[in-house]
Design a protein around this motif. Sequence first.
Motif, short mmCIF file in Angstrom:
data_model
loop_
_atom_site.label_atom_id
_atom_site.label_comp_id
_atom_site.label_asym_id
_atom_site.label_seq_id
_atom_site.Cartn_x
_atom_site.Cartn_y
_atom_site.Cartn_z
N VAL A 41 0.74 -1.17 0.07
CA VAL A 41 -0.04 -0.20 0.03
C VAL A 41 0.97 1.33 -0.09
O VAL A 41 1.79 1.38 0.74
N ASN A 42 0.48 2.29 -0.91
CA ASN A 42 1.39 3.42 -0.83
C ASN A 42 2.66 3.34 -1.15
O ASN A 42 3.64 3.88 -0.51
N GLY A 43 3.11 2.40 -1.94
CA GLY A 43 4.57 1.99 -2.53
C GLY A 43 5.22 1.82 -1.39
O GLY A 43 6.31 2.40 -0.94
N GLY A 44 5.38 0.48 -0.98
CA GLY A 44 6.33 -0.15 0.06
C GLY A 44 5.77 -0.45 1.35
O GLY A 44 6.48 -0.97 2.21
N ASN A 45 4.60 0.18 1.79
CA ASN A 45 4.11 -0.19 3.10
C ASN A 45 3.38 -1.59 2.99
O ASN A 45 2.31 -1.59 2.41
N LEU A 46 3.86 -2.16 3.73
CA LEU A 46 3.10 -3.93 3.64
C LEU A 46 2.45 -4.01 4.71
O LEU A 46 2.53 -3.86 5.85
N ILE A 47 1.00 -4.34 4.24
CA ILE A 47 -0.16 -4.48 4.92
C ILE A 47 -0.65 -5.83 5.14
O ILE A 47 -0.75 -6.36 4.25
N GLU A 48 -0.88 -6.51 6.35
CA GLU A 48 -1.25 -7.91 6.22
C GLU A 48 -2.63 -7.81 6.28
O GLU A 48 -3.53 -7.49 7.23
N VAL A 49 -3.18 -9.14 5.48
CA VAL A 49 -4.62 -9.33 5.64
C VAL A 49 -4.83 -10.68 5.52
O VAL A 49 -3.81 -11.45 4.93
N PRO A 50 -6.04 -11.18 5.69
CA PRO A 50 -6.25 -12.39 5.51
C PRO A 50 -6.65 -12.88 4.12
O PRO A 50 -7.28 -12.07 3.61
N VAL A 51 -6.46 -14.27 3.62
CA VAL A 51 -6.86 -14.67 2.40
C VAL A 51 -7.32 -16.11 2.76
O VAL A 51 -6.78 -16.87 3.49
N TYR A 52 -8.24 -16.60 2.05
CA TYR A 52 -8.86 -18.08 2.12
C TYR A 52 -7.87 -18.83 1.27
O TYR A 52 -7.36 -18.48 0.09
N ARG A 53 -7.44 -20.23 1.87
CA ARG A 53 -6.76 -21.03 1.24
C ARG A 53 -7.46 -22.50 1.74
O ARG A 53 -7.92 -22.77 2.57
N ILE B 248 7.68 -2.07 17.94
CA ILE B 248 6.83 -3.12 18.93
C ILE B 248 5.29 -3.03 18.50
O ILE B 248 4.90 -4.01 18.21
N LEU B 249 4.95 -1.76 18.40
CA LEU B 249 3.59 -1.84 17.76
C LEU B 249 3.10 -2.26 16.46
O LEU B 249 2.27 -3.17 16.42
N ASN B 250 4.25 -2.25 15.54
CA ASN B 250 3.92 -2.66 14.27
C ASN B 250 4.07 -4.24 14.27
O ASN B 250 3.76 -4.79 13.34
N ALA B 251 4.86 -4.91 15.12
CA ALA B 251 5.31 -6.14 15.18
C ALA B 251 3.79 -6.89 15.48
O ALA B 251 3.54 -7.95 15.13
N GLY B 252 3.04 -6.11 16.09
CA GLY B 252 1.57 -6.88 16.25
C GLY B 252 0.58 -6.86 15.28
O GLY B 252 -0.33 -6.91 15.44
N ASN B 253 1.12 -6.18 14.11
CA ASN B 253 0.13 -5.99 12.86
C ASN B 253 -0.15 -7.11 12.36
O ASN B 253 0.22 -7.43 11.21
N ALA B 254 -0.87 -8.36 12.82
CA ALA B 254 -1.22 -9.34 12.37
C ALA B 254 -2.64 -9.45 12.05
O ALA B 254 -3.55 -8.97 12.67
N ALA B 255 -3.00 -10.18 10.81
CA ALA B 255 -4.21 -10.42 10.43
C ALA B 255 -5.22 -11.39 11.30
O ALA B 255 -4.57 -12.22 11.96
N ASP B 256 -6.52 -11.20 11.58
CA ASP B 256 -7.24 -11.90 12.16
C ASP B 256 -7.56 -13.29 11.35
O ASP B 256 -8.09 -13.06 10.55
N LEU B 257 -7.05 -14.44 11.67
CA LEU B 257 -7.02 -15.51 11.00
C LEU B 257 -8.03 -16.58 11.63
O LEU B 257 -8.28 -17.80 11.07
N ARG B 258 -8.97 -16.29 12.55
CA ARG B 258 -9.98 -17.00 13.03
C ARG B 258 -11.20 -17.17 11.97
O ARG B 258 -11.48 -16.24 11.19
#
Length: 417
Positions: free
Chosen positions: A269-281, A355-365
């Motif tokens: 997103v916005n040229g280099g900002n990696l945002i984590e999102v869930p996808v279905y496999r 530290i704050l961005n280390a928790g930038n995890a997608a909700d996989l529930r």
Amino acid sequence: MIPLHHPPARPRGWGALALVSALLLSGCAGDYVSRTRGVRESYQSGRYNDALAELEALAKDGSAKDTLLILLDKGMVLHSARKWAESNAVLEQAEKLSAQLDAVSVSEEAGALVTNERQRAYRGEDFEKLMISVIQALNYAELGDDEAAMVEVRQVNERLQKMVVEEKKPYQQLAIARYLGGVIREDQRDWDAAYIDYAKAYELEPRLGELAEPLLRLAKYTGRDQLYEELKAKYPGVEHPPLARDEAQIVVVVEAGLSPEKQPASRDVNGGNLIEVPVYRDRGGAPQVGVTLGEQHVRAVTVTSMADVARLHLDTRIGGMLAKQIAGVAVKAGLAAGVGAATKSEELGALAFLILNAGNAADLRSWLSLPAEFQVARFRVSAGSHVVRVEGGGRVSEHTVDVKPGRVGLLVVRRYY
């Protein structure tokens, strides 16, 4: 006097940094998917009592944020164990809780901006909320309560209509719900409504082959002459004579395979900002299931792929997820800047941001006990008692179905691999 030795005073920013760390750790401590691995192993092996016992223990010791998932999984385990009434009682609780959670608190949403989506109570994907009613409808149909089953089917269709018309979501309706509505209405001898439901199911999933038999038969019976001629041309090999006086039908619904699972994926997103999102496999797809009744043998036909439904519903949320993640990055940057200013240390500010961005995890529930597909096989039989043999996923089972003249008997079977 002996001088007292005091520990060196911490910079004021350390308290904020410690709070941030505690929030992140609390978000990562309880991963529902990993904690319920044993539940799924028991469930998929047919050890339903073990799966229920593990879910009960989890309900006592687990996080309240996962309560809806526990209820959904428990309801599905009971359903697969053929405990129809008990399943409905639990799914009713899940439905009420889901409605309550939809009115989510502002503080919970704000907490998700600082930490991640796993910090809030799981509210369910849109299609999972709809599937509560689908499973309840199947339970009621197995219990012989057609009226209650139709209430659930109508609820699915009304909710979907609202999502499409009012909320502008590009959702397809669940073909299995419309097909089940056709089965139930045909059993109630409501021929016109049965035709409409079958026709809607075929509109959503036109590749149903021999399952088109009631559509042709009811088009002719209800006087839809032009539509009947079009259907005959479309399905030239499907025989559809009127039911004889002593004839009945049996419909077998096979819940096949394992529903898709959420996995993390990064979006630029916005040229280099990696945002984590869930996808279905996919988790291996669904087995091909054969159904035998007397001398008749057919392969069950896929009416609804939950993988397709899940991906469609999740895709509509990705834009909102990305926007929330970007807003979260801005909030975290502000907090980190505050830590840096309070401690007069750019290094601590940078560390806080990391530290704050280390928790930038997608909700996989997700509701992982759902099947990958709903497959259907149907038979025309003489009224009476019949043995149905179901083969698939390396397992064979036999089930006795009693059906009266002119009625439609329903059998629901679960196959995992």
